[in-house]
Write a protein that holds these residues in place. Structure first.
Motif, PDB file in Angstrom:
ATOM      1  N   CYS A  26       0.979  -1.225   0.216  1.00  0.00           N
ATOM      2  CA  CYS A  26      -0.150   0.047   0.111  1.00  0.00           C
ATOM      3  C   CYS A  26       0.786   1.241  -0.272  1.00  0.00           C
ATOM      4  O   CYS A  26       1.673   1.443   0.900  1.00  0.00           O
ATOM      5  CB  CYS A  26      -1.135  -0.018   1.273  1.00  0.00           C
ATOM      6  SG  CYS A  26      -1.919   1.594   1.411  1.00  0.00           S
ATOM      7  N   ALA A  27       0.601   2.250  -0.852  1.00  0.00           N
ATOM      8  CA  ALA A  27       1.541   3.407  -0.904  1.00  0.00           C
ATOM      9  C   ALA A  27       1.273   4.242   0.261  1.00  0.00           C
ATOM     10  O   ALA A  27       2.425   4.991   0.441  1.00  0.00           O
ATOM     11  CB  ALA A  27       1.098   4.138  -2.208  1.00  0.00           C
ATOM     12  N   GLU A  28       0.209   4.157   0.783  1.00  0.00           N
ATOM     13  CA  GLU A  28      -0.180   4.988   2.139  1.00  0.00           C
ATOM     14  C   GLU A  28       0.453   4.289   3.418  1.00  0.00           C
ATOM     15  O   GLU A  28       1.317   5.175   4.287  1.00  0.00           O
ATOM     16  CB  GLU A  28      -1.570   5.539   2.324  1.00  0.00           C
ATOM     17  CG  GLU A  28      -2.120   6.354   1.384  1.00  0.00           C
ATOM     18  CD  GLU A  28      -2.329   5.604  -0.001  1.00  0.00           C
ATOM     19  OE1 GLU A  28      -2.743   4.573   0.112  1.00  0.00           O
ATOM     20  OE2 GLU A  28      -2.566   6.560  -1.060  1.00  0.00           O
ATOM     21  N   THR A  29       0.415   3.192   3.596  1.00  0.00           N
ATOM     22  CA  THR A  29       1.079   2.508   4.966  1.00  0.00           C
ATOM     23  C   THR A  29       2.079   1.601   4.815  1.00  0.00           C
ATOM     24  O   THR A  29       2.756   1.111   5.606  1.00  0.00           O
ATOM     25  CB  THR A  29      -0.404   1.503   5.387  1.00  0.00           C
ATOM     26  OG1 THR A  29      -0.611   0.680   4.632  1.00  0.00           O
ATOM     27  CG2 THR A  29      -1.686   2.573   5.521  1.00  0.00           C
ATOM     28  N   ALA A  51       0.417  -6.955  -8.663  1.00  0.00           N
ATOM     29  CA  ALA A  51      -0.193  -5.852  -8.157  1.00  0.00           C
ATOM     30  C   ALA A  51      -1.556  -5.824  -8.797  1.00  0.00           C
ATOM     31  O   ALA A  51      -2.838  -5.618  -8.051  1.00  0.00           O
ATOM     32  CB  ALA A  51       0.414  -4.289  -8.246  1.00  0.00           C
ATOM     33  N   ASP A  52      -1.610  -5.953 -10.249  1.00  0.00           N
ATOM     34  CA  ASP A  52      -2.900  -5.768 -11.004  1.00  0.00           C
ATOM     35  C   ASP A  52      -4.055  -7.283 -10.310  1.00  0.00           C
ATOM     36  O   ASP A  52      -5.155  -7.169 -10.277  1.00  0.00           O
ATOM     37  CB  ASP A  52      -2.726  -5.901 -12.556  1.00  0.00           C
ATOM     38  CG  ASP A  52      -2.021  -4.707 -12.813  1.00  0.00           C
ATOM     39  OD1 ASP A  52      -2.137  -3.823 -12.273  1.00  0.00           O
ATOM     40  OD2 ASP A  52      -1.565  -4.939 -14.163  1.00  0.00           O
ATOM     41  N   LEU A  53      -3.343  -8.275 -10.305  1.00  0.00           N
ATOM     42  CA  LEU A  53      -4.132  -9.324  -9.813  1.00  0.00           C
ATOM     43  C   LEU A  53      -4.714  -9.299  -8.304  1.00  0.00           C
ATOM     44  O   LEU A  53      -5.706  -9.612  -8.167  1.00  0.00           O
ATOM     45  CB  LEU A  53      -3.102 -10.720  -9.765  1.00  0.00           C
ATOM     46  CG  LEU A  53      -2.882 -11.093 -11.244  1.00  0.00           C
ATOM     47  CD1 LEU A  53      -1.683 -12.175 -11.135  1.00  0.00           C
ATOM     48  CD2 LEU A  53      -4.050 -11.776 -11.906  1.00  0.00           C
ATOM     49  N   ALA A  54      -3.718  -8.498  -7.533  1.00  0.00           N
ATOM     50  CA  ALA A  54      -4.075  -8.231  -6.002  1.00  0.00           C
ATOM     51  C   ALA A  54      -5.554  -7.446  -6.231  1.00  0.00           C
ATOM     52  O   ALA A  54      -6.343  -7.515  -5.365  1.00  0.00           O
ATOM     53  CB  ALA A  54      -3.126  -7.835  -5.358  1.00  0.00           C
ATOM     54  N   ARG A  55      -5.327  -6.343  -6.866  1.00  0.00           N
ATOM     55  CA  ARG A  55      -6.587  -5.361  -7.299  1.00  0.00           C
ATOM     56  C   ARG A  55      -7.587  -6.130  -7.527  1.00  0.00           C
ATOM     57  O   ARG A  55      -8.845  -5.945  -6.940  1.00  0.00           O
ATOM     58  CB  ARG A  55      -6.020  -4.299  -8.226  1.00  0.00           C
ATOM     59  CG  ARG A  55      -5.167  -3.641  -7.687  1.00  0.00           C
ATOM     60  CD  ARG A  55      -5.067  -2.307  -8.649  1.00  0.00           C
ATOM     61  NE  ARG A  55      -3.968  -1.474  -8.432  1.00  0.00           N
ATOM     62  CZ  ARG A  55      -2.635  -1.655  -8.684  1.00  0.00           C
ATOM     63  NH1 ARG A  55      -2.424  -2.404  -9.784  1.00  0.00           N
ATOM     64  NH2 ARG A  55      -1.303  -0.804  -8.586  1.00  0.00           N
ATOM     65  N   ALA A  56      -7.725  -7.178  -8.333  1.00  0.00           N
ATOM     66  CA  ALA A  56      -9.008  -7.946  -8.942  1.00  0.00           C
ATOM     67  C   ALA A  56      -9.216  -8.883  -7.673  1.00  0.00           C
ATOM     68  O   ALA A  56     -10.431  -8.894  -7.393  1.00  0.00           O
ATOM     69  CB  ALA A  56      -8.320  -8.970 -10.178  1.00  0.00           C
ATOM     70  N   TYR A  57      -8.268  -9.361  -7.036  1.00  0.00           N
ATOM     71  CA  TYR A  57      -8.597 -10.171  -5.780  1.00  0.00           C
ATOM     72  C   TYR A  57      -9.360  -9.499  -4.991  1.00  0.00           C
ATOM     73  O   TYR A  57     -10.429  -9.920  -4.309  1.00  0.00           O
ATOM     74  CB  TYR A  57      -7.179 -10.730  -5.325  1.00  0.00           C
ATOM     75  CG  TYR A  57      -7.443 -11.611  -4.109  1.00  0.00           C
ATOM     76  CD1 TYR A  57      -7.400 -13.011  -4.121  1.00  0.00           C
ATOM     77  CD2 TYR A  57      -7.421 -11.139  -2.696  1.00  0.00           C
ATOM     78  CE1 TYR A  57      -7.410 -13.853  -3.082  1.00  0.00           C
ATOM     79  CE2 TYR A  57      -7.635 -11.954  -1.727  1.00  0.00           C
ATOM     80  CZ  TYR A  57      -7.393 -13.171  -1.549  1.00  0.00           C
ATOM     81  OH  TYR A  57      -7.546 -13.979  -0.532  1.00  0.00           O
ATOM     82  N   ARG A  58      -8.886  -8.413  -4.449  1.00  0.00           N
ATOM     83  CA  ARG A  58      -9.455  -7.557  -3.564  1.00  0.00           C
ATOM     84  C   ARG A  58     -10.842  -6.935  -4.089  1.00  0.00           C
ATOM     85  O   ARG A  58     -11.915  -6.870  -3.250  1.00  0.00           O
ATOM     86  CB  ARG A  58      -8.583  -6.318  -3.048  1.00  0.00           C
ATOM     87  CG  ARG A  58      -7.370  -6.964  -2.262  1.00  0.00           C
ATOM     88  CD  ARG A  58      -6.371  -5.977  -1.932  1.00  0.00           C
ATOM     89  NE  ARG A  58      -6.968  -5.009  -0.999  1.00  0.00           N
ATOM     90  CZ  ARG A  58      -7.254  -5.163   0.576  1.00  0.00           C
ATOM     91  NH1 ARG A  58      -6.741  -6.758   0.770  1.00  0.00           N
ATOM     92  NH2 ARG A  58      -7.683  -4.534   1.277  1.00  0.00           N
ATOM     93  N   GLU A  59     -11.005  -6.763  -5.140  1.00  0.00           N
ATOM     94  CA  GLU A  59     -12.400  -6.294  -5.749  1.00  0.00           C
ATOM     95  C   GLU A  59     -13.323  -7.343  -5.583  1.00  0.00           C
ATOM     96  O   GLU A  59     -14.634  -7.213  -5.140  1.00  0.00           O
ATOM     97  CB  GLU A  59     -12.092  -5.913  -7.312  1.00  0.00           C
ATOM     98  CG  GLU A  59     -13.444  -5.538  -7.848  1.00  0.00           C
ATOM     99  CD  GLU A  59     -13.970  -4.110  -7.246  1.00  0.00           C
ATOM    100  OE1 GLU A  59     -15.131  -3.933  -7.266  1.00  0.00           O
ATOM    101  OE2 GLU A  59     -12.900  -3.371  -6.702  1.00  0.00           O
ATOM    102  N   GLU A  70      -9.857  -0.179   0.917  1.00  0.00           N
ATOM    103  CA  GLU A  70      -9.340   0.329  -0.413  1.00  0.00           C
ATOM    104  C   GLU A  70      -7.715   0.578   0.010  1.00  0.00           C
ATOM    105  O   GLU A  70      -7.508   1.120   0.976  1.00  0.00           O
ATOM    106  CB  GLU A  70      -9.566   1.482  -0.867  1.00  0.00           C
ATOM    107  CG  GLU A  70     -11.256   1.330  -1.478  1.00  0.00           C
ATOM    108  CD  GLU A  70     -11.369   0.755  -2.768  1.00  0.00           C
ATOM    109  OE1 GLU A  70     -10.589   0.519  -3.359  1.00  0.00           O
ATOM    110  OE2 GLU A  70     -12.698   0.270  -3.066  1.00  0.00           O
ATOM    111  N   ARG A  71      -7.038  -0.068  -1.037  1.00  0.00           N
ATOM    112  CA  ARG A  71      -5.395   0.022  -0.849  1.00  0.00           C
ATOM    113  C   ARG A  71      -4.924   0.562  -2.161  1.00  0.00           C
ATOM    114  O   ARG A  71      -5.309  -0.050  -3.219  1.00  0.00           O
ATOM    115  CB  ARG A  71      -4.875  -1.379  -0.480  1.00  0.00           C
ATOM    116  CG  ARG A  71      -5.235  -1.931   0.759  1.00  0.00           C
ATOM    117  CD  ARG A  71      -4.542  -0.997   2.043  1.00  0.00           C
ATOM    118  NE  ARG A  71      -4.900  -1.469   3.128  1.00  0.00           N
ATOM    119  CZ  ARG A  71      -5.242  -1.052   4.350  1.00  0.00           C
ATOM    120  NH1 ARG A  71      -5.746   0.142   4.058  1.00  0.00           N
ATOM    121  NH2 ARG A  71      -5.480  -1.544   5.343  1.00  0.00           N
TER     122      ARG A  71
END
Length: 148
Positions: A26-29, A51-59, A70-71
């Motif tokens: 995460c860019a913030e934490t 990172a793209d796969l992790a976004r899909a996973y979290r979605e 959201e991260r």
């Protein structure tokens, strides 16, 4: 039909390499949320794909848990040089309630990355990371409370 969570996790695992020089956080934490926790990648491209796969996973996960935070995921390169900690203590005017002399303490933490620096004067020093991962806020809070 979208991939299952297990399938996405498997695709991330296939890109991971224990000795890789890149990670996604995460860019913030700087937290590495699931499914990225503990994962390293051999190239920046592999980390970017993860990172793209992790976004899909979290979605997909958010469909069953709308409260999932959201991260903003970013790719980072691991550095070989650990941060350097320099602590100095100077005598100050007066005495403490217990009779000992007052002192002023400065701590500077620096590393080879722009984001790796911190200077604190007369503040409690606490641990905010363990095993390369940020500690939860409640663990940091307990450390701060113990310094009071």
């Amino acid at each position: 039909m979208p991939d299952s969570l297990d399938a996405i996790r498997g695709r991330i695992d296939r890109r991971a390499d224990e000795s890789g020089d890149f990670y996604v956080a995460c860019a913030e934490t700087d937290e590495r949320p699931a499914p990225l926790t503990g994962r390293r990648f051999p190239t920046e491209a592999a980390a970017s794909e993860a990172a793209d796969l992790a976004r899909a996973y979290r979605e997909a996960l958010r469909e069953s848990d709308p409260e999932l935070p959201e991260r903003r995921l970013s790719v980072y390169e691991l550095t070989d040089d650990p941060p350097t900690l320099v602590s100095t203590r100077k005598r100050a005017a007066g005495r403490r309630d217990n009779g000992l002399p007052r002192t002023s303490r400065s701590v500077t933490l620096s590393g080879d990355c722009e984001s790796e620096w911190l200077r604190m004067d007369n503040a409690p020093l606490v641990h905010v990371r363990r095993d390369g991962e940020p500690l939860p806020d409640d663990a940091v809070e307990r450390q701060l409370d113990s310094k009071l």
